[in-house]
Design a protein around this motif. Structure first.
Motif, short mmCIF file in Angstrom:
data_model
loop_
_atom_site.label_atom_id
_atom_site.label_comp_id
_atom_site.label_asym_id
_atom_site.label_seq_id
_atom_site.Cartn_x
_atom_site.Cartn_y
_atom_site.Cartn_z
N LEU A 37 6.70 6.32 -1.27
CA LEU A 37 7.07 5.20 -0.42
C LEU A 37 5.89 4.26 -0.29
O LEU A 37 4.74 4.69 -0.16
N GLN A 38 6.18 2.95 -0.35
CA GLN A 38 5.14 1.93 -0.12
C GLN A 38 5.40 1.21 1.20
O GLN A 38 6.55 1.05 1.62
N GLU A 53 0.82 -1.20 0.00
CA GLU A 53 0.00 0.00 0.00
C GLU A 53 0.86 1.25 0.00
O GLU A 53 1.98 1.26 0.53
N THR A 54 0.33 2.31 -0.58
CA THR A 54 1.07 3.58 -0.64
C THR A 54 1.10 4.22 0.74
O THR A 54 0.06 4.42 1.38
N ALA A 55 2.30 4.55 1.19
CA ALA A 55 2.48 5.19 2.49
C ALA A 55 2.77 6.68 2.37
O ALA A 55 2.50 7.44 3.29
N ALA A 56 3.35 7.09 1.24
CA ALA A 56 3.66 8.50 1.02
C ALA A 56 3.70 8.77 -0.48
O ALA A 56 4.04 7.88 -1.27
N THR A 57 3.34 9.98 -0.88
CA THR A 57 3.37 10.36 -2.29
C THR A 57 4.20 11.63 -2.45
O THR A 57 4.38 12.42 -1.51
N VAL A 58 4.73 11.82 -3.66
CA VAL A 58 5.50 13.01 -3.95
C VAL A 58 4.64 14.26 -3.77
O VAL A 58 5.06 15.27 -3.20
N ALA A 59 3.39 14.17 -4.24
CA ALA A 59 2.50 15.33 -4.16
C ALA A 59 2.22 15.74 -2.72
O ALA A 59 2.21 16.93 -2.38
N ALA A 60 2.01 14.78 -1.84
CA ALA A 60 1.63 15.09 -0.46
C ALA A 60 2.82 15.18 0.50
O ALA A 60 2.78 15.94 1.47
#
Length: 283
Positions: free
Chosen positions: A88-89, A76-83
């Motif tokens: 990071l997964q 699952e996605t844990a962090a995104t570039v946008a946010a």
């Protein structure tokens, strides 16, 4: 130069170059090259001596079969570039999810754990036993001593401490129900080694203190045998398993090596892995 002599020199060269790189630039320059690491004594870049193929499936919850009873695989996605400014997964899985290797502690109480093994335990000469026809005819086919002796009559003796890998054709079923191949009672049907074949490999030194049994199925035992007799025999000393392998068509019957990578968990029973086949380019 004979293939076996070449592979021995390549193995030595890999160790020397790696040591030189770790020791520092000055020592590394003692093996001159033109961009690629040279094979000491021959002045030939290692990438011209060896081809590299991946023997691992991509870890993807949508396609990765899970051994019955093993933990769920969640990515699952844990962090995104946008946010968050970076991507990071989060990965949740058992140590034996997807393509993986097993340490002796997986089946031996008190056996060596992943963090107690050394790099030499994960770098082994490899042979491939092609049983696709027999496995297609019988999903419960167990490789016999006669099968191994017949392979040797064609390809030469299995090296001491080898990774003996079965090519059953099961890798082509990856991502489908046919991979698990469960019957109406939920029993898995996959080919494997017979206990007699595993014992013969051990007794004759083909599986020595080091070595491995590998396969493109869930494991070296028959899928329908929940007593795991082959695994119980295998996991002694420094021997390991290589499971759920892929792309075995790219691995020759003999003359290659396998290099096993993956996270080394404290007290681990093994790890999901990127497993490479190292194949000599020269005849």
């Amino acid at each position: 130069m004979k293939r076996r002599q070449l592979m021995r020199r390549v193995a030595t060269g890999l160790a020397v170059v790696a040591g030189a790189r770790l020791a520092g630039p000055a020592l590394a320059q003692a093996a001159p090259g033109t961009g690629s690491a040279d094979f000491p004594g021959l002045g030939v870049p290692l990438d011209r001596l060896l081809g590299i193929v991946s023997l691992s499936h991509v870890n993807d919850p949508a396609t990765t079969p899970i051994f019955p009873g093993d933990p769920e695989f969640v990515l699952e996605t844990a962090a995104t570039v946008a946010a968050d400014g970076y991507y990071l997964q989060n990965v949740r899985e058992g140590e034996h999810t997807g393509t993986h290797w097993g340490s002796p502690a997986h089946f031996q109480d008190g056996g060596l754990t992943a963090d107690q093994l050394v790099p030499e335990d994960l770098f082994l000469p490899a042979v491939k036993i092609d049983i696709r026809d027999k496995a297609a005819a019988d999903a419960d086919y167990a490789v016999t001593v006669a099968d191994l002796q017949q392979w040797e009559a064609t390809n030469g003796r299995i090296p001491s401490g080898a990774a003996v890998i079965l090519w059953t054709g099961w890798d082509s079923k990856w991502g489908t129900d046919a991979y698990v191949n469960a019957d109406a009672d939920g029993v898995t049907h996959q080919p494997g080694f017979s206990p007699d074949a595993a014992q013969w490999l051990i007794d004759t030194g083909r599986l020595a203190a080091r070595g491995a049994l590998g396969t493109d199925t869930f494991g070296p035992d028959l899928g329908n045998d929940e007593t795991y007799p082959v695994s119980v025999k295998l996991y002694d000393h420094h021997r390991i398993s290589l499971e759920n392998l892929a792309n075995l068509g790219a691995l020759p019957a003999a003359g290659a090596y396998v290099l096993v990578g993956g996270a080394i968990n404290r007290a681990g029973s093994g790890s999901p892995a990127t497993i490479f086949g190292l194949i000599p380019r020269l005849p």
